[in-house]
Enzyme design. Structure first.
Site, PDB file in Angstrom:
ATOM      1  N   GLY A 189       0.819  -1.215   0.000  1.00  0.00           N
ATOM      2  CA  GLY A 189       0.000   0.000   0.000  1.00  0.00           C
ATOM      3  C   GLY A 189       0.850   1.261   0.000  1.00  0.00           C
ATOM      4  O   GLY A 189       2.083   1.206   0.070  1.00  0.00           O
ATOM      5  N   GLN A 190       0.169   2.406  -0.062  1.00  0.00           N
ATOM      6  CA  GLN A 190       0.891   3.686  -0.117  1.00  0.00           C
ATOM      7  C   GLN A 190       1.781   3.857   1.121  1.00  0.00           C
ATOM      8  O   GLN A 190       2.986   4.131   1.002  1.00  0.00           O
ATOM      9  CB  GLN A 190      -0.103   4.852  -0.130  1.00  0.00           C
ATOM     10  CG  GLN A 190      -1.018   4.887  -1.336  1.00  0.00           C
ATOM     11  CD  GLN A 190      -1.756   6.212  -1.400  1.00  0.00           C
ATOM     12  OE1 GLN A 190      -1.324   7.111  -2.099  1.00  0.00           O
ATOM     13  NE2 GLN A 190      -2.841   6.345  -0.681  1.00  0.00           N
TER      14      GLN A 190
ATOM     15  N   THR B  78      -8.284   7.383  10.406  1.00  0.00           N
ATOM     16  CA  THR B  78      -8.615   8.369   9.381  1.00  0.00           C
ATOM     17  C   THR B  78      -9.364   9.590   9.924  1.00  0.00           C
ATOM     18  O   THR B  78     -10.086   9.498  10.927  1.00  0.00           O
ATOM     19  CB  THR B  78      -9.496   7.691   8.295  1.00  0.00           C
ATOM     20  OG1 THR B  78      -9.962   8.676   7.380  1.00  0.00           O
ATOM     21  CG2 THR B  78     -10.706   6.984   8.897  1.00  0.00           C
TER      22      THR B  78
ATOM     23  N   TYR C 275     -16.942   3.452   5.333  1.00  0.00           N
ATOM     24  CA  TYR C 275     -15.488   3.391   5.559  1.00  0.00           C
ATOM     25  C   TYR C 275     -15.142   3.971   6.935  1.00  0.00           C
ATOM     26  O   TYR C 275     -14.455   3.331   7.742  1.00  0.00           O
ATOM     27  CB  TYR C 275     -14.768   4.155   4.442  1.00  0.00           C
ATOM     28  CG  TYR C 275     -13.310   4.427   4.714  1.00  0.00           C
ATOM     29  CD1 TYR C 275     -12.361   3.401   4.647  1.00  0.00           C
ATOM     30  CD2 TYR C 275     -12.862   5.714   5.031  1.00  0.00           C
ATOM     31  CE1 TYR C 275     -11.016   3.657   4.897  1.00  0.00           C
ATOM     32  CE2 TYR C 275     -11.523   5.982   5.274  1.00  0.00           C
ATOM     33  CZ  TYR C 275     -10.611   4.947   5.213  1.00  0.00           C
ATOM     34  OH  TYR C 275      -9.278   5.208   5.463  1.00  0.00           O
TER      35      TYR C 275
ATOM     36  N   LYS D 139     -13.596   2.074  10.242  1.00  0.00           N
ATOM     37  CA  LYS D 139     -12.323   2.522  10.835  1.00  0.00           C
ATOM     38  C   LYS D 139     -12.527   2.851  12.313  1.00  0.00           C
ATOM     39  O   LYS D 139     -11.674   2.552  13.150  1.00  0.00           O
ATOM     40  CB  LYS D 139     -11.764   3.730  10.084  1.00  0.00           C
ATOM     41  CG  LYS D 139     -11.335   3.461   8.645  1.00  0.00           C
ATOM     42  CD  LYS D 139     -10.209   2.457   8.518  1.00  0.00           C
ATOM     43  CE  LYS D 139      -8.900   2.958   9.065  1.00  0.00           C
ATOM     44  NZ  LYS D 139      -7.811   1.969   8.836  1.00  0.00           N
TER      45      LYS D 139
ATOM     46  N   TRP E  66      -6.082  12.417   3.876  1.00  0.00           N
ATOM     47  CA  TRP E  66      -5.853  12.645   2.444  1.00  0.00           C
ATOM     48  C   TRP E  66      -4.454  12.157   2.001  1.00  0.00           C
ATOM     49  O   TRP E  66      -3.625  12.947   1.530  1.00  0.00           O
ATOM     50  CB  TRP E  66      -6.026  14.129   2.116  1.00  0.00           C
ATOM     51  CG  TRP E  66      -7.424  14.659   2.245  1.00  0.00           C
ATOM     52  CD1 TRP E  66      -8.465  14.131   2.965  1.00  0.00           C
ATOM     53  CD2 TRP E  66      -7.947  15.862   1.654  1.00  0.00           C
ATOM     54  NE1 TRP E  66      -9.584  14.911   2.836  1.00  0.00           N
ATOM     55  CE2 TRP E  66      -9.297  15.986   2.044  1.00  0.00           C
ATOM     56  CE3 TRP E  66      -7.389  16.844   0.825  1.00  0.00           C
ATOM     57  CZ2 TRP E  66     -10.101  17.048   1.637  1.00  0.00           C
ATOM     58  CZ3 TRP E  66      -8.188  17.905   0.426  1.00  0.00           C
ATOM     59  CH2 TRP E  66      -9.528  18.005   0.826  1.00  0.00           C
TER      60      TRP E  66
END
Ligand SMILES: NC(=O)c1ccc[n+]([C@@H]2O[C@H](COP(=O)([O-])OP(=O)(O)OC[C@H]3O[C@@H](n4cnc5c(N)ncnc54)[C@H](OP(=O)(O)O)[C@@H]3O)[C@@H](O)[C@H]2O)c1
Length: 298
Positions: free
Chosen positions: A6-7, A96, A120, A124, A145
Site C-alpha cells: 500500500g501507499q 482516518t 469506511y 475505521k 488525504w
C-alpha cells in the site's frame, strides 16, 4: 508490518528497518480477512511491534461492500489488538479523518467526538474501538488525504485526467490536508521510538501535514505545478471547475471539514510538520523526473 504494497506500507519499508528486523507481509502472504491465517502469521513471527498498514480504503466502494470493509478495518484489527495484548507487543495502526462528520470548521483534536458519515469511516472507528477495548499498548495514528508517487490516489488520478481532458469538475466544499505517505512513514518511525522511550503514551494521535485546502484547489495546484515542470497536459488550472459535493454525487458522503489538529503528536515528539504544499512539490518533482526517464507514473 502488514500492508506492504500500500501507499503507507511501501514507505514504511524504508523507515522501519532503522528500528530492528522488519518482516513485511502483503495480501499474498496473509489475507487479513482470514482471522485464523492472521493469528497463524502472528504466532509464526512473534513480533514485538505490529504495524498495520493494511486497510480497506476504497471509500465509495465500501458503501456497497460493508462486510469486507468491516472484516479488514475492524475485525482484523480486533485480532491484532488481542494478540498485542496477550503478547505485550506494541500495535501501531492507521486510522482516518473520516471518523469525524466535518461539521466543525476548527481542526479536530483527539478528544473530539467521532461521528462518521460513511461506511469506511464507521468501520475505521470500529477498529479504533476494538483497540481501545483490548487495552493493548497501541499507537493509533489518524491520517488525512494520503498520497504517494505510486497507487490509485488523487494526484495520480488528476494528472492522468489532465493528460486526457481539457476540462474537469472537482469538489470544492471539502477541506482537508494532503499528506504524503513518506511523511507518515517517517513520523511513524519517530512515534515508535517515542513510545519505546515512554515519551508518547499509548493512544490516539493525529498525523497530517500542516495547513489545509479543498480538493478543487489541490487539483489546481497539481496541474499548475505539473505544467511548470514541463509535463505535457491538455488541462490548465482554469479548466478545473469547482462543484459542490451534492452536485458531484459520490456514493459515500464525506466530511466538509476534516482538518486534524496535530499538536499532541508534534508537541510530544518535538516535530514541525511541513505545509502540505511542500510534500506535493516533492511529489511533482519525483513524477516529473520519472516522466523524463520514461518510467510509468503509477
Ligand atoms: N488513503 C488515505 O487517504 C487514508 C487517509 C487516512 C487514513 N488512511 C489509512 O491508512 C492505512 C493505509 O492507507 P493507504 O493509503 O496506504 O492504503 P492502500 O494504499 O489502499 O493500501 C492498503 C493495503 O492493504 C492491503 N489489504 C487490503 N485488504 C487486505 C486483505 N484482506 N488482506 C491483506 N491485505 C489487504 C492492500 O492490499 P492490495 O494492495 O493487495 O489491495 C493494500 O496493500 C489504512 O488503514 C487507511 O484506512 C488512509
Amino acid at each position: 508490518m502488514l500492508g506492504k504494497a500500500g501507499q503507507i506500507g511501501r514507505e514504511l519499508r524504508h523507515t522501519l528497518p532503522a528500528l530492528g528486523e522488519l518482516v513485511s507481509l502483503g495480501r499474498e502472504d496473509v489475507d487479513v480477512c482470514n482471522q485464523q491465517a492472521l493469528r497463524d502469521a502472528l504466532s509464526a513471527q512473534q513480533p514485538d511491534v505490529i504495524v498495520n498498514a493494511a486497510g480497506y480504503t476504497a471509500v465509495d466502494l465500501a458503501e456497497s461492500h460493508r462486510e469486507t470493509a468491516d472484516l479488514v478495518n475492524a475485525q482484523a484489527v480486533a485480532t491484532l489488538a488481542r494478540y498485542a495484548k496477550d503478547a505485550s507487543a506494541l500495535l501501531v495502526h492507521f486510522s482516518t479523518d473520516y471518523v469525524f462528520d466535518g461539521a466543525s470548521t476548527a481542526a479536530y483534536t483527539e478528544t473530539d467526538a467521532p461521528s462518521p458519515l460513511n461506511v469506511y469511516g464507521a468501520t475505521k472507528l470500529a477498529g479504533e474501538a476494538a483497540i481501545a477495548a483490548s487495552t493493548c499498548n497501541a499507537l493509533v495514528l489518524r491520517c488525512c488525504w494520503v498520497y504517494a508517487t505510486h497507487g490509485q490516489n488523487f494526484p495520480n488520478t488528476i494528472l492522468r485526467l489532465a493528460r486526457e481532458r481539457d476540462s474537469l469538475e472537482v469538489v470544492a466544499d471539502q477541506i482537508g490536508t494532503p499528506t504524503s505517505a513518506a511523511l507518515i512513514a517517517a513520523v511513524t518511525q519517530r512515534a515508535i521510538e517515542g513510545r519505546r522511550r515512554n515519551v508518547l503514551a499509548s493512544g490516539i494521535y493525529h498525523l497530517a501535514a500542516s495547513g489545509a485546502t479543498s480538493w478543487h484547489a489541490y487539483a489546481q495546484y497539481l496541474v499548475a505545478g505539473a505544467a511548470a515542470r514541463g509535463m505535457p497536459l491538455r488541462l490548465s488550472p482554469d479548466g478545473i471547475r469547482a462543484v459542490t459535493s451534492a452536485a458531484y454525487g459520490a456514493a459515500a458522503t464525506r466530511p466538509h471539514h476534516s482538518r486534524l489538529d496535530t499538536s499532541r503528536l508534534a508537541g510530544a515528539l518535538g516535530l514541525q510538520l511541513p505545509d502540505w504544499a511542500h510534500g506535493v512539490d516533492d511529489l511533482l518533482d519525483q513524477l516529473s523526473d520519472r516522466e523524463k526517464c520514461g518510467a510509468p507514473n503509477s
